[in-house]
Design an enzyme around this catalytic site. Structure first.
Site, mmCIF file in Angstrom:
data_model
loop_
_atom_site.group_PDB
_atom_site.id
_atom_site.type_symbol
_atom_site.label_atom_id
_atom_site.label_comp_id
_atom_site.label_asym_id
_atom_site.label_seq_id
_atom_site.Cartn_x
_atom_site.Cartn_y
_atom_site.Cartn_z
ATOM 1 N N ASP A 13 0.810 -1.218 0.000
ATOM 2 C CA ASP A 13 0.000 0.000 0.000
ATOM 3 C C ASP A 13 0.844 1.269 0.000
ATOM 4 O O ASP A 13 0.688 2.139 0.859
ATOM 5 C CB ASP A 13 -0.930 0.010 1.218
ATOM 6 C CG ASP A 13 -1.765 -1.250 1.344
ATOM 7 O OD1 ASP A 13 -2.203 -1.764 0.302
ATOM 8 O OD2 ASP A 13 -1.977 -1.723 2.474
ATOM 9 N N GLU A 176 -11.362 0.316 -3.920
ATOM 10 C CA GLU A 176 -10.689 0.805 -2.719
ATOM 11 C C GLU A 176 -9.469 1.618 -3.128
ATOM 12 O O GLU A 176 -9.212 1.849 -4.302
ATOM 13 C CB GLU A 176 -10.278 -0.372 -1.819
ATOM 14 C CG GLU A 176 -9.374 -1.375 -2.512
ATOM 15 C CD GLU A 176 -9.177 -2.666 -1.733
ATOM 16 O OE1 GLU A 176 -9.878 -2.879 -0.719
ATOM 17 O OE2 GLU A 176 -8.318 -3.472 -2.139
#
Length: 491
Positions: A13, A176
């Site tokens: 991420d 997302e």
């Protein structure tokens, strides 16, 4: 050239920002403390870890985090002379936390919490009038609510507006990881979709405002490796950055699976980077940015920035003593997830971990793990040294040897997988536990590396190697790590 990560091993991420001539990047840390590893680079290729953003107990509580719980998907931005970071703590009930600093190498502020901004993967952007907008993958009473956006007061964390829905992607599951950018006369919305496994992808839309309406990119997805023959899979969760010369690049995570079908990744999601070229008002992926290879060999300082502990800070169980470090058990139950452990990430496909320990006052030793339930341990208890495999609820002694006490040198080495490519015997690697003495290494046992992989353990993290203590305490005299992606280069 085989793509290599710019930040290898369990660094998922990624979020990146450039300020002046320096690039700064952060990553998810889940149940580990300190939280949110912070990296710096001058070229987007060579990165150095310079600390953590959530470096104090007043900033981070992951004591209740299960495996792969805790801190997820941070976003790092620079606005109005300050660095700003937002992330989600899934372990303490406060949802989003917002912290800032003028100097990223200094102390970051104690977080402002957003308990009414419920979801994951928050993004930060500021509208033309200076209003802070937080875009995220929302949660509702019935589960995921898609990508939404709210204006938020950064001083209090209070939402100033209700949720408004954003573009939901091209149909992949789990939209997302949203990021908003102002480029020219458009606002661009970059998202991840398809789930963080083999279907992972990066897609984009643009609109006249941060609220849309949204026009999907005609050549979506911007990035995916689903169905592609590549040593890097699960590519997604990207962030764009503009260089000082006006050119663009992107960072994203991916995994390097090995072994037989369905293949297994053991290092976690790693950060990769690539050039970005704009054409007709849309970005396109260019050449990957690949750092040079080669072997690494380091003697570790257990207080260094690479070291972390699950559900607590390393300093809670580790103290410096004459001749090393004392690691003290946090829980008398050796099967508990609260067994004292401190470690560093495995960053190469082939690695060697070596520790010199004295366990006369306790039980513990060296371990290579995905979590407390999936590991290969080398355990010292009295005059016995054992190699122990932990696979879910099963704990099996693989072999043992007698020692005379005192300092003991323990080693775990990873070897290439064995077996034919069409056989279920082909492992991502083989883990070998050894006792090292004056006459050389004595193998105590070996374990198929798939049992210490994400595909078997589940979750979102990667392997860490380190020291552990189940009872009493042990003294760690030294710890060494060596790694290489070519097994012939491993010492």
């Amino acid at each position: 050239m085989t793509p290599r990560p710019v930040v290898p091993g369990f660094h998922p991420d990624p979020s990146v920002v450039r300020v002046g001539d320096a690039y700064w990047m952060v990553h998810s840390s889940f149940e580990y403390a300190p939280g949110v590893p912070l990296y710096r680079s001058a070229d987007l290729v060579s990165w150095e870890q310079v600390g953590h953003v959530l470096a104090r107990p007043s900033q981070l509580d992951v004591s209740a985090a299960p495996g792969s719980g805790g801190i997820t998907a941070p976003t790092l931005r620079h606005h109005d002379g300050r660095f700003w970071l937002v992330t989600t703590n899934l372990a303490d009930g406060g949802w989003q936390l917002l912290t800032s600093a003028e100097d990223p190498l200094g102390d970051w502020s104690d977080p402002v919490r957003m308990p009414d901004v419920r979801g994951i993967d928050p993004d930060l952007t500021w509208d033309d009038d200076g209003t802070l907008l937080v875009s995220y993958a929302g949660f509702g009473a019935g589960g995921p609510a898609g990508l939404v956006q709210q204006a938020v007061d950064p001083a209090t964390g209070t939402p100033l507006t209700g949720r408004r829905r954003l573009w939901q992607g091209t149909g992949g599951r789990f939209p997302e990881g949203p990021h908003l950018y102002r480029v020219g006369g458009h606002w661009y919305l970059l998202i991840a979709e398809g789930g963080t496994e083999r279907g992972h992808a990066v897609t984009m839309a643009r609109g006249p405002s941060p609220a849309g309406p949204w026009e999907p990119c005609p050549h979506n997805p911007l990035l995916t490796h689903r169905g592609v023959e590549s040593p890097v899979q699960n590519t997604g969760h990207a962030d764009l950055v503009q260089r000082a010369d006006g050119s663009w690049a992107v960072v994203f995570h991916g995994v390097r699976p090995r072994g037989t079908s369905p293949q297994f990744h053991v290092l976690g999601r790693e950060t990769f980077a690539a050039e970005v070229e704009w054409a007709d008002g849309w970005p396109r992926l260019g050449e990957w940015l690949t750092p040079p290879g080669g072997a690494v060999a380091v003697t570790e300082d257990l207080a260094g920035p690479a070291w972390a502990a699950p559900r607590r800070f390393p300093g809670d169980v580790l103290t410096r003593v004459e001749g090393g470090w004392r690691l003290t058990a946090a829980d008398p139950d050796p099967a508990s997830e609260d067994v004292a452990f401190v470690g560093r990430r495995q960053e190469h496909e082939h690695a060697l971990f070596r520790a010199v320990v004295r366990a006369s006052d306790g039980v513990g030793g060296l371990t290579l793990r995905i979590d407390a339930r999936h590991s290969l341990d080398v355990e010292v208890e009295g005059t016995r040294v054992r190699a122990v495999a932990q696979v879910g609820p099963l704990r099996q002694v693989l072999g043992e040897a007698e020692v005379t006490g005192g300092d003991v040198t323990l080693e775990i080495r990873t070897l290439p997988g064995e077996g034919h490519f069409s056989s279920t015997a082909l492992a991502p690697d083989v883990l070998v536990a050894c006792l090292v003495g004056a006459g050389g290494s004595v193998e105590l046992g070996r374990l198929d590396g798939r049992y210490v992989s994400t595909e078997v353990a589940g979750g979102m993290t990667g392997r860490l190697g380190g020291v552990w203590c189940a009872r009493g305490s042990l003294v760690v005299r030294s710890f060494a790590y060596a790694g290489a992606d070519d097994p012939q280069e491993l010492p």
